[in-house]
Design an enzyme around this catalytic site. Structure first.
Site, PDB file in Angstrom:
ATOM      1  N   LYS A 147     -38.826  -0.629  56.375  1.00 23.00           N
ATOM      2  CA  LYS A 147     -39.394   0.235  57.422  1.00 23.00           C
ATOM      3  C   LYS A 147     -38.695   1.599  57.399  1.00 23.00           C
ATOM      4  O   LYS A 147     -39.339   2.635  57.571  1.00 23.00           O
ATOM      5  CB  LYS A 147     -39.245  -0.413  58.799  1.00 23.00           C
TER       6      LYS A 147
ATOM      7  N   TYR B 185     -37.072  -6.139  55.893  1.00 20.39           N
ATOM      8  CA  TYR B 185     -37.898  -5.547  56.946  1.00 20.39           C
ATOM      9  C   TYR B 185     -37.295  -4.221  57.398  1.00 20.39           C
ATOM     10  O   TYR B 185     -37.938  -3.170  57.320  1.00 20.39           O
ATOM     11  CB  TYR B 185     -37.978  -6.530  58.102  1.00 20.39           C
TER      12      TYR B 185
END
Ligand code: UDP
Length: 332
Positions: free
Chosen positions: A160, A156
Protein backbone atom coordinates in the site's frame (compact mmCIF):
# COMPACT_ATOMS: atom_id res chain seq x y z
CA UNK A 1 -20.53 13.86 -6.14
CA UNK A 2 -19.65 14.76 -9.74
CA UNK A 3 -22.53 16.78 -11.13
CA UNK A 4 -22.92 14.94 -14.44
CA UNK A 5 -23.25 11.36 -15.52
CA UNK A 6 -19.85 9.67 -16.00
CA UNK A 7 -18.49 6.16 -16.62
CA UNK A 8 -16.61 4.82 -13.63
CA UNK A 9 -14.41 1.77 -12.97
CA UNK A 10 -14.40 0.32 -9.46
CA UNK A 11 -11.73 -2.33 -8.89
CA UNK A 12 -12.67 -4.64 -6.06
CA UNK A 13 -16.26 -3.76 -6.93
CA UNK A 14 -17.55 -7.07 -5.52
CA UNK A 15 -15.76 -6.50 -2.23
CA UNK A 16 -17.25 -5.26 1.01
CA UNK A 17 -16.52 -1.54 0.59
CA UNK A 18 -16.38 -1.68 -3.23
CA UNK A 19 -19.92 -3.01 -3.54
CA UNK A 20 -21.28 -0.23 -1.32
CA UNK A 21 -19.35 2.27 -3.44
CA UNK A 22 -20.96 0.83 -6.60
CA UNK A 23 -24.39 1.30 -4.99
CA UNK A 24 -23.65 4.94 -4.16
CA UNK A 25 -22.30 5.74 -7.64
CA UNK A 26 -25.25 4.08 -9.38
CA UNK A 27 -27.69 5.91 -7.11
CA UNK A 28 -26.04 9.16 -8.24
CA UNK A 29 -26.83 8.24 -11.86
CA UNK A 30 -23.40 7.05 -13.06
CA UNK A 31 -22.44 4.10 -15.24
CA UNK A 32 -20.41 1.68 -13.14
CA UNK A 33 -18.06 -1.08 -14.23
CA UNK A 34 -16.98 -3.29 -11.34
CA UNK A 35 -13.84 -5.38 -11.85
CA UNK A 36 -13.11 -8.21 -9.44
CA UNK A 37 -11.13 -11.46 -9.52
CA UNK A 38 -13.04 -12.80 -6.47
CA UNK A 39 -9.85 -13.45 -4.49
CA UNK A 40 -11.65 -11.91 -1.54
CA UNK A 41 -14.68 -10.26 -3.20
CA UNK A 42 -18.00 -12.11 -3.41
CA UNK A 43 -20.45 -12.12 -6.32
CA UNK A 44 -23.28 -12.11 -3.76
CA UNK A 45 -22.28 -8.55 -2.78
CA UNK A 46 -23.40 -7.22 -6.17
CA UNK A 47 -26.08 -9.82 -7.03
CA UNK A 48 -28.77 -7.20 -6.34
CA UNK A 49 -27.31 -5.04 -9.15
CA UNK A 50 -27.68 -7.76 -11.81
CA UNK A 51 -30.72 -6.17 -13.46
CA UNK A 52 -29.31 -2.63 -13.53
CA UNK A 53 -28.62 -1.53 -17.12
CA UNK A 54 -25.92 0.91 -15.95
CA UNK A 55 -23.96 -1.71 -14.03
CA UNK A 56 -21.45 -4.23 -15.42
CA UNK A 57 -19.44 -6.77 -13.46
CA UNK A 58 -16.30 -8.06 -15.16
CA UNK A 59 -14.13 -10.83 -13.82
CA UNK A 60 -10.66 -9.35 -14.12
CA UNK A 61 -7.31 -9.47 -12.39
CA UNK A 62 -6.01 -5.90 -12.43
CA UNK A 63 -2.39 -7.04 -12.41
CA UNK A 64 -2.98 -7.91 -16.08
CA UNK A 65 -4.36 -5.75 -18.91
CA UNK A 66 -8.07 -5.07 -18.48
CA UNK A 67 -10.52 -6.83 -20.83
CA UNK A 68 -11.00 -4.98 -24.14
CA UNK A 69 -14.76 -4.62 -23.61
CA UNK A 70 -14.12 -1.97 -20.94
CA UNK A 71 -14.72 1.39 -22.67
CA UNK A 72 -12.79 4.53 -21.65
CA UNK A 73 -13.69 5.74 -18.17
CA UNK A 74 -13.48 9.10 -16.40
CA UNK A 75 -12.94 7.83 -12.87
CA UNK A 76 -11.03 4.84 -11.49
CA UNK A 77 -11.51 3.82 -7.88
CA UNK A 78 -8.81 1.24 -7.08
CA UNK A 79 -10.06 -0.75 -4.11
CA UNK A 80 -9.06 -4.27 -5.19
CA UNK A 81 -7.00 -6.05 -2.51
CA UNK A 82 -7.35 -8.66 0.18
CA UNK A 83 -7.66 -6.71 3.43
CA UNK A 84 -8.07 -9.10 6.36
CA UNK A 85 -4.97 -9.81 8.46
CA UNK A 86 -6.42 -12.97 10.03
CA UNK A 87 -4.20 -15.91 9.10
CA UNK A 88 -7.04 -18.35 9.70
CA UNK A 89 -8.99 -16.97 6.73
CA UNK A 90 -7.97 -18.28 3.29
CA UNK A 91 -8.94 -14.86 1.91
CA UNK A 92 -6.64 -12.88 4.23
CA UNK A 93 -3.57 -11.13 2.91
CA UNK A 94 -1.45 -13.42 5.07
CA UNK A 95 -2.73 -16.36 3.00
CA UNK A 96 -2.52 -14.42 -0.29
CA UNK A 97 0.79 -12.61 0.28
CA UNK A 98 2.12 -12.20 -3.24
CA UNK A 99 -1.28 -11.54 -4.79
CA UNK A 100 -1.72 -8.78 -2.21
CA UNK A 101 1.70 -7.30 -2.95
CA UNK A 102 0.99 -7.44 -6.70
CA UNK A 103 -2.49 -5.92 -6.76
CA UNK A 104 -1.34 -2.88 -4.81
CA UNK A 105 1.87 -2.33 -6.80
CA UNK A 106 1.66 -3.84 -10.31
CA UNK A 107 -2.11 -3.36 -10.30
CA UNK A 108 -1.81 0.27 -9.24
CA UNK A 109 0.83 0.90 -11.91
CA UNK A 110 -1.34 -0.57 -14.69
CA UNK A 111 -4.40 1.34 -13.52
CA UNK A 112 -2.41 4.59 -13.44
CA UNK A 113 -1.39 3.90 -17.06
CA UNK A 114 -5.02 3.26 -17.91
CA UNK A 115 -5.98 6.53 -16.22
CA UNK A 116 -3.40 8.34 -18.38
CA UNK A 117 -4.74 6.75 -21.56
CA UNK A 118 -8.35 7.56 -20.70
CA UNK A 119 -7.67 10.99 -19.18
CA UNK A 120 -9.29 9.66 -16.00
CA UNK A 121 -8.90 10.64 -12.39
CA UNK A 122 -7.75 7.81 -10.06
CA UNK A 123 -8.36 7.24 -6.37
CA UNK A 124 -6.22 4.67 -4.57
CA UNK A 125 -7.66 3.01 -1.47
CA UNK A 126 -4.74 2.88 0.91
CA UNK A 127 -4.90 1.98 4.57
CA UNK A 128 -4.19 3.01 8.15
CA UNK A 129 -1.71 0.11 8.05
CA UNK A 130 0.76 2.47 6.34
CA UNK A 131 1.26 3.85 9.88
CA UNK A 132 2.14 0.35 11.16
CA UNK A 133 2.42 0.27 14.95
CA UNK A 134 2.24 4.05 15.29
CA UNK A 135 4.49 6.10 17.54
CA UNK A 136 2.28 9.20 17.01
CA UNK A 137 -1.28 9.20 18.26
CA UNK A 138 -3.80 9.89 16.77
CA UNK A 139 -2.29 9.54 13.31
CA UNK A 140 -2.27 12.60 10.99
CA UNK A 141 -1.53 12.17 7.27
CA UNK A 142 1.99 13.56 7.59
CA UNK A 143 3.03 10.87 10.09
CA UNK A 144 5.39 8.54 8.21
CA UNK A 145 4.63 5.39 10.10
CA UNK A 146 6.40 2.53 11.83
CA UNK A 147 6.21 -0.48 9.53
CA UNK A 148 8.31 -3.62 9.32
CA UNK A 149 9.43 -4.11 5.70
CA UNK A 150 9.77 -7.88 6.14
CA UNK A 151 7.17 -8.82 8.78
CA UNK A 152 4.09 -10.88 7.84
CA UNK A 153 1.92 -7.77 7.38
CA UNK A 154 4.44 -6.13 5.03
CA UNK A 155 2.84 -7.61 1.89
CA UNK A 156 -0.12 -5.36 2.67
CA UNK A 157 1.45 -2.42 4.50
CA UNK A 158 4.47 -1.96 2.27
CA UNK A 159 2.56 -2.67 -0.94
CA UNK A 160 0.00 0.00 0.00
CA UNK A 161 2.86 2.37 0.79
CA UNK A 162 4.45 1.72 -2.60
CA UNK A 163 1.03 2.06 -4.28
CA UNK A 164 0.85 5.53 -2.71
CA UNK A 165 4.36 6.25 -4.01
CA UNK A 166 3.25 5.41 -7.55
CA UNK A 167 0.19 7.67 -7.33
CA UNK A 168 2.42 10.51 -6.09
CA UNK A 169 4.99 9.83 -8.85
CA UNK A 170 2.34 9.93 -11.60
CA UNK A 171 1.07 13.21 -10.18
CA UNK A 172 4.58 14.70 -10.19
CA UNK A 173 5.76 13.29 -13.51
CA UNK A 174 2.59 13.48 -15.60
CA UNK A 175 0.26 15.72 -13.61
CA UNK A 176 -2.10 12.73 -13.42
CA UNK A 177 -4.91 13.55 -11.01
CA UNK A 178 -4.53 10.84 -8.36
CA UNK A 179 -5.90 10.92 -4.84
CA UNK A 180 -5.20 8.65 -1.88
CA UNK A 181 -7.51 7.70 0.96
CA UNK A 182 -6.19 5.85 4.01
CA UNK A 183 -9.08 3.78 5.26
CA UNK A 184 -9.18 2.89 8.94
CA UNK A 185 -11.17 -0.09 10.24
CA UNK A 186 -14.52 -0.16 8.48
CA UNK A 187 -17.51 -2.39 9.21
CA UNK A 188 -21.04 -2.95 8.00
CA UNK A 189 -23.27 -5.17 5.92
CA UNK A 190 -21.54 -7.44 3.35
CA UNK A 191 -18.39 -8.04 5.36
CA UNK A 192 -17.23 -11.55 4.65
CA UNK A 193 -18.51 -13.49 7.70
CA UNK A 194 -15.50 -15.80 7.49
CA UNK A 195 -12.68 -13.31 6.98
CA UNK A 196 -11.63 -13.30 10.64
CA UNK A 197 -11.68 -9.59 11.30
CA UNK A 198 -12.53 -8.59 14.82
CA UNK A 199 -16.06 -7.35 14.22
CA UNK A 200 -16.87 -10.41 12.11
CA UNK A 201 -15.48 -12.80 14.71
CA UNK A 202 -17.14 -11.10 17.69
CA UNK A 203 -20.54 -10.77 15.98
CA UNK A 204 -20.56 -14.33 14.65
CA UNK A 205 -19.32 -15.73 17.98
CA UNK A 206 -21.96 -13.79 19.91
CA UNK A 207 -24.73 -14.94 17.58
CA UNK A 208 -23.53 -18.57 17.82
CA UNK A 209 -23.37 -18.34 21.62
CA UNK A 210 -19.62 -19.03 21.66
CA UNK A 211 -16.93 -17.30 23.75
CA UNK A 212 -15.49 -14.16 22.16
CA UNK A 213 -11.82 -14.55 21.21
CA UNK A 214 -9.71 -11.61 22.39
CA UNK A 215 -6.16 -11.63 21.01
CA UNK A 216 -3.57 -10.38 23.51
CA UNK A 217 -4.92 -8.68 26.63
CA UNK A 218 -7.57 -6.62 24.81
CA UNK A 219 -5.98 -3.26 25.62
CA UNK A 220 -4.99 -2.61 22.00
CA UNK A 221 -7.24 -0.03 20.34
CA UNK A 222 -9.03 0.43 17.02
CA UNK A 223 -11.52 3.00 15.72
CA UNK A 224 -14.46 1.60 13.78
CA UNK A 225 -16.18 3.46 10.95
CA UNK A 226 -19.54 2.49 9.48
CA UNK A 227 -19.29 1.65 5.77
CA UNK A 228 -21.82 4.28 4.65
CA UNK A 229 -19.64 6.98 6.18
CA UNK A 230 -16.50 5.53 4.60
CA UNK A 231 -18.08 5.44 1.12
CA UNK A 232 -19.31 9.03 1.44
CA UNK A 233 -15.74 10.05 2.32
CA UNK A 234 -14.25 8.11 -0.60
CA UNK A 235 -16.52 9.86 -3.11
CA UNK A 236 -15.86 13.24 -1.49
CA UNK A 237 -12.10 12.65 -1.81
CA UNK A 238 -12.46 11.72 -5.49
CA UNK A 239 -14.55 14.79 -6.29
CA UNK A 240 -12.88 17.44 -4.10
CA UNK A 241 -11.97 20.34 -6.41
CA UNK A 242 -8.56 20.76 -4.72
CA UNK A 243 -7.94 17.06 -4.08
CA UNK A 244 -5.38 16.24 -6.82
CA UNK A 245 -2.26 14.69 -5.28
CA UNK A 246 -3.76 14.77 -1.78
CA UNK A 247 -3.92 12.09 0.93
CA UNK A 248 -6.88 11.81 3.29
CA UNK A 249 -7.44 9.72 6.41
CA UNK A 250 -10.97 8.33 6.47
CA UNK A 251 -12.09 6.72 9.71
CA UNK A 252 -14.06 7.26 12.87
CA UNK A 253 -12.00 8.86 15.66
CA UNK A 254 -14.08 7.08 18.32
CA UNK A 255 -11.22 4.93 19.65
CA UNK A 256 -12.03 1.79 21.67
CA UNK A 257 -10.02 -0.95 23.29
CA UNK A 258 -10.73 -4.39 21.85
CA UNK A 259 -12.03 -5.49 25.27
CA UNK A 260 -14.50 -2.57 25.24
CA UNK A 261 -15.43 -3.43 21.68
CA UNK A 262 -16.21 -7.03 22.70
CA UNK A 263 -18.57 -5.73 25.39
CA UNK A 264 -20.21 -3.32 22.92
CA UNK A 265 -20.85 -6.11 20.40
CA UNK A 266 -22.32 -8.26 23.17
CA UNK A 267 -24.70 -5.45 24.15
CA UNK A 268 -25.76 -5.07 20.50
CA UNK A 269 -26.41 -8.82 20.28
CA UNK A 270 -28.05 -9.05 23.71
CA UNK A 271 -25.55 -11.66 24.98
CA UNK A 272 -23.35 -12.10 28.07
CA UNK A 273 -20.87 -14.71 26.91
CA UNK A 274 -17.40 -15.38 28.34
CA UNK A 275 -14.24 -14.23 26.58
CA UNK A 276 -11.32 -16.47 25.60
CA UNK A 277 -7.82 -14.98 25.42
CA UNK A 278 -5.60 -16.02 22.52
CA UNK A 279 -2.07 -14.94 21.52
CA UNK A 280 -1.64 -11.54 19.88
CA UNK A 281 -0.63 -11.96 16.21
CA UNK A 282 2.86 -10.78 15.15
CA UNK A 283 3.12 -7.03 14.53
CA UNK A 284 -0.47 -6.39 15.63
CA UNK A 285 -0.63 -2.57 16.06
CA UNK A 286 -1.01 -1.47 19.69
CA UNK A 287 -3.29 1.46 18.93
CA UNK A 288 -4.92 3.15 16.00
CA UNK A 289 -7.03 6.27 15.71
CA UNK A 290 -7.35 8.63 12.76
CA UNK A 291 -6.76 12.35 12.91
CA UNK A 292 -9.46 13.45 10.46
CA UNK A 293 -8.98 17.21 10.64
CA UNK A 294 -7.81 17.32 7.02
CA UNK A 295 -10.90 15.48 5.73
CA UNK A 296 -13.10 17.73 7.87
CA UNK A 297 -11.44 20.84 6.47
CA UNK A 298 -11.03 19.96 2.78
CA UNK A 299 -13.86 17.48 2.24
CA UNK A 300 -16.34 18.74 4.82
CA UNK A 301 -16.48 15.11 5.86
CA UNK A 302 -16.91 13.44 9.23
CA UNK A 303 -18.58 10.17 10.24
CA UNK A 304 -22.27 10.45 11.15
CA UNK A 305 -23.05 6.92 12.34
CA UNK A 306 -21.85 6.05 15.85
CA UNK A 307 -20.67 2.57 16.78
CA UNK A 308 -23.83 1.51 18.62
CA UNK A 309 -26.05 2.68 15.74
CA UNK A 310 -23.77 1.07 13.14
CA UNK A 311 -23.85 -2.23 15.01
CA UNK A 312 -27.63 -2.02 15.27
CA UNK A 313 -27.73 -1.80 11.46
CA UNK A 314 -25.11 -4.52 10.89
CA UNK A 315 -26.06 -7.28 13.35
CA UNK A 316 -29.19 -8.36 11.36
CA UNK A 317 -26.89 -8.90 8.36
CA UNK A 318 -24.62 -11.20 10.40
CA UNK A 319 -27.70 -13.00 11.69
CA UNK A 320 -28.80 -13.67 8.10
CA UNK A 321 -25.28 -14.81 7.14
CA UNK A 322 -25.23 -17.20 10.09
CA UNK A 323 -28.54 -18.72 8.93
CA UNK A 324 -27.09 -19.09 5.42
CA UNK A 325 -23.88 -20.73 6.69
CA UNK A 326 -25.31 -22.98 9.35
CA UNK A 327 -26.57 -25.82 7.09
CA UNK A 328 -23.17 -25.94 5.38
CA UNK A 329 -21.45 -26.11 8.75
CA UNK A 330 -23.74 -28.91 9.86
CA UNK A 331 -22.94 -30.95 6.73
CA UNK A 332 -20.51 -33.89 7.26
N1 UDP B 1 -8.79 -9.38 17.24
C1 UDP B 1 -9.24 -10.03 18.38
N2 UDP B 1 -10.04 -11.13 18.21
C2 UDP B 1 -10.42 -11.61 17.00
C3 UDP B 1 -9.96 -10.94 15.84
C4 UDP B 1 -9.13 -9.82 15.99
O1 UDP B 1 -8.95 -9.64 19.51
O2 UDP B 1 -11.14 -12.62 16.95
C5 UDP B 1 -7.96 -8.16 17.41
C6 UDP B 1 -6.71 -8.12 16.54
O3 UDP B 1 -5.63 -8.78 17.18
C7 UDP B 1 -6.48 -6.63 16.42
C8 UDP B 1 -7.90 -6.05 16.41
O4 UDP B 1 -8.73 -7.05 16.99
O5 UDP B 1 -5.80 -6.13 17.54
C9 UDP B 1 -8.41 -5.71 15.01
O6 UDP B 1 -8.19 -6.82 14.19
P1 UDP B 1 -8.74 -6.93 12.71
O7 UDP B 1 -8.36 -8.30 12.23
O8 UDP B 1 -10.17 -6.59 12.64
O9 UDP B 1 -7.96 -5.85 11.85
P2 UDP B 1 -6.65 -4.94 12.00
O10 UDP B 1 -7.13 -3.66 12.57
O11 UDP B 1 -5.65 -5.60 12.89
O12 UDP B 1 -6.17 -4.80 10.60
Amino acid sequence: MVGRDVRILVTGGAGFIGSHLCDALLAAGHEVWAADNFASGRAANVAHLGGQPRFRLIEADVTRPLPPELPPVERIYHLASPASPNAQSPRSYLQLPLATADVNTIGTRLLLERAREDGARLLFASTSEVYGDPAIHPQPEDYRGNVSPTGPRAVYDEAKRFGETLVAAYWREFGLDGRIVRLFNTYGERMDPEDGRVIVNFAMQALRGEPLTIYGDGTQTRSFCYVGDTVRGIVAAMEAPDGAGEVFNLGNPDERTIADFAATVQRACGTALPTRYEPLPTDDPTRRCPDISKARRLLDWAPRVGLEEGLRRTIPYFRAELARLTPAHAAP
